[in-house]
Design a protein around this motif. Structure first.
Motif, short mmCIF file in Angstrom:
data_model
loop_
_atom_site.label_atom_id
_atom_site.label_comp_id
_atom_site.label_asym_id
_atom_site.label_seq_id
_atom_site.Cartn_x
_atom_site.Cartn_y
_atom_site.Cartn_z
N THR A 12 0.88 -1.15 0.09
CA THR A 12 0.07 -0.05 -0.08
C THR A 12 0.83 1.21 -0.20
O THR A 12 1.65 1.27 0.69
CB THR A 12 -0.89 0.05 1.24
N LEU A 13 0.50 2.13 -1.00
CA LEU A 13 1.37 3.35 -1.04
C LEU A 13 1.18 4.13 0.34
O LEU A 13 1.98 5.11 0.39
CB LEU A 13 0.94 3.94 -2.42
N ASN A 14 0.14 4.18 0.95
CA ASN A 14 0.04 4.98 2.11
C ASN A 14 0.89 5.10 3.16
O ASN A 14 0.71 5.88 4.29
CB ASN A 14 -1.43 4.83 2.59
N THR A 15 2.00 4.16 3.25
CA THR A 15 3.00 4.24 3.90
C THR A 15 4.40 4.86 3.20
O THR A 15 5.71 4.41 3.98
CB THR A 15 3.31 2.77 4.70
N TYR A 16 4.25 5.21 2.07
CA TYR A 16 5.74 5.68 1.54
C TYR A 16 5.38 7.03 0.87
O TYR A 16 4.26 7.45 0.20
CB TYR A 16 5.85 4.47 0.19
N ALA A 17 6.50 7.78 0.90
CA ALA A 17 6.80 8.93 0.15
C ALA A 17 6.70 8.47 -1.30
O ALA A 17 7.63 7.70 -1.49
CB ALA A 17 7.76 9.61 0.82
N ILE A 18 6.43 9.48 -2.14
CA ILE A 18 6.35 9.02 -3.69
C ILE A 18 7.12 10.00 -4.52
O ILE A 18 6.89 11.20 -4.32
CB ILE A 18 5.09 8.71 -4.31
N GLY A 19 7.84 9.53 -5.26
CA GLY A 19 8.65 10.68 -6.21
C GLY A 19 8.55 10.09 -7.67
O GLY A 19 8.30 9.39 -7.97
N TRP A 20 8.55 11.37 -8.39
CA TRP A 20 8.20 11.19 -9.80
C TRP A 20 9.88 11.69 -10.32
O TRP A 20 10.39 12.94 -9.84
CB TRP A 20 7.28 12.18 -10.55
N PHE A 21 10.38 11.10 -10.96
CA PHE A 21 11.70 11.36 -11.82
C PHE A 21 11.64 10.97 -13.35
O PHE A 21 10.76 10.38 -13.85
CB PHE A 21 12.61 10.35 -11.00
N ARG A 22 12.65 11.84 -14.06
CA ARG A 22 12.60 11.44 -15.23
C ARG A 22 14.09 11.31 -16.09
O ARG A 22 15.09 11.70 -15.14
CB ARG A 22 11.99 12.53 -16.06
N GLN A 23 14.10 10.62 -16.97
CA GLN A 23 15.55 10.60 -17.46
C GLN A 23 15.67 10.68 -19.06
O GLN A 23 14.67 9.84 -19.67
CB GLN A 23 16.21 9.22 -17.12
N ALA A 24 16.31 11.80 -19.67
CA ALA A 24 16.31 12.00 -21.01
C ALA A 24 17.59 11.31 -21.36
O ALA A 24 18.43 10.97 -20.95
CB ALA A 24 16.38 13.43 -21.41
N PRO A 25 17.63 10.72 -22.75
CA PRO A 25 18.57 10.18 -23.33
C PRO A 25 19.82 11.12 -23.13
O PRO A 25 19.96 12.45 -23.52
CB PRO A 25 18.39 10.23 -25.15
N GLY A 26 20.94 10.40 -22.46
CA GLY A 26 22.32 10.73 -22.49
C GLY A 26 22.52 11.65 -21.10
O GLY A 26 23.19 12.44 -21.12
N LYS A 27 21.29 11.72 -20.44
CA LYS A 27 21.15 12.81 -19.37
C LYS A 27 20.95 11.74 -17.94
O LYS A 27 20.59 10.48 -17.93
CB LYS A 27 20.15 13.68 -19.29
N GLU A 28 21.34 12.38 -16.89
CA GLU A 28 21.07 11.41 -15.59
C GLU A 28 19.55 11.64 -15.09
O GLU A 28 19.01 12.61 -15.52
CB GLU A 28 21.89 12.22 -14.40
N ARG A 29 19.27 10.69 -14.31
CA ARG A 29 17.94 10.59 -13.88
C ARG A 29 17.80 11.88 -12.86
O ARG A 29 18.65 12.35 -11.90
CB ARG A 29 17.70 9.27 -13.04
N GLU A 30 16.86 12.61 -13.12
CA GLU A 30 16.37 13.80 -12.17
C GLU A 30 15.11 13.91 -11.76
O GLU A 30 14.08 13.30 -11.98
CB GLU A 30 16.67 15.15 -12.95
N GLY A 31 14.98 14.58 -10.51
CA GLY A 31 13.86 14.34 -9.55
C GLY A 31 13.05 15.50 -9.93
O GLY A 31 13.32 16.70 -10.62
N VAL A 32 11.66 15.15 -10.49
CA VAL A 32 10.71 16.01 -10.95
C VAL A 32 9.75 16.61 -10.02
O VAL A 32 9.70 17.69 -9.58
CB VAL A 32 9.85 15.37 -11.98
N SER A 33 9.11 15.79 -9.05
CA SER A 33 8.44 16.00 -8.01
C SER A 33 8.33 15.00 -7.13
O SER A 33 8.25 13.90 -7.35
CB SER A 33 6.95 16.22 -8.58
N CYS A 34 8.12 15.51 -5.73
CA CYS A 34 8.02 14.39 -4.81
C CYS A 34 6.77 14.65 -3.84
O CYS A 34 6.52 16.00 -3.52
CB CYS A 34 9.31 14.19 -4.06
#
Length: 124
Positions: A28-50
């Motif tokens: 169940t997600l209600n015991t976890y913080a959730i993050g959205w991340f993205r990764q574009a070609p050739g770039k590092e994964r970055e945080g979008v929103s949490c």
């Protein structure tokens, strides 16, 4: 088996909108913080929103502030990322991830469980 599944990606024109969903199975997600991340070609994964467990705390990357909104519906075991005014530079694979704490900075290393990602392409 603990699993996160993203959906809602696709091809959209600049200025358009998409809503991504992150659904959990096996926990169940209600015991976890959730993050959205993205990764574009050739770039590092970055945080979008949490977002915190309660949903009362959120943070956003400067590049998406005012355009993206993250929310959660714990009753549906789902977290959302509403993306408006999309730009070509938003093109990336978008991932959701879960951290077993009330709230966590948008740093990939803080997150334990990851989905497979969904492709978002912004192009005319």
């Amino acid at each position: 088996q603990l699993q996160l599944v993203e959906s809602g990606g696709g091809l959209v024109q600049p200025g358009g909108s998409l809503r991504l969903s992150c659904a959990a199975s096996g926990f169940t997600l209600n015991t976890y913080a959730i993050g959205w991340f993205r990764q574009a070609p050739g770039k590092e994964r970055e945080g979008v929103s949490c977002i915190s467990i309660s949903g009362s705390n959120t943070n956003y990357a400067d590049s998406v502030k005012g355009r993206f909104t993250t929310s959660r519906d714990n009753a549906k075991n789902t977290v959302y990322l509403q993306m408006n005014s999309l730009k070509p530079e938003d093109t990336a694979i978008y991932f959701c991830a879960a951290a077993p704490r009330l709230f966590s900075p948008c740093v990939p290393a803080r997150y334990v469980y990851w989905g497979q990602g969904t492709q978002v392409t912004v192009s005319s």
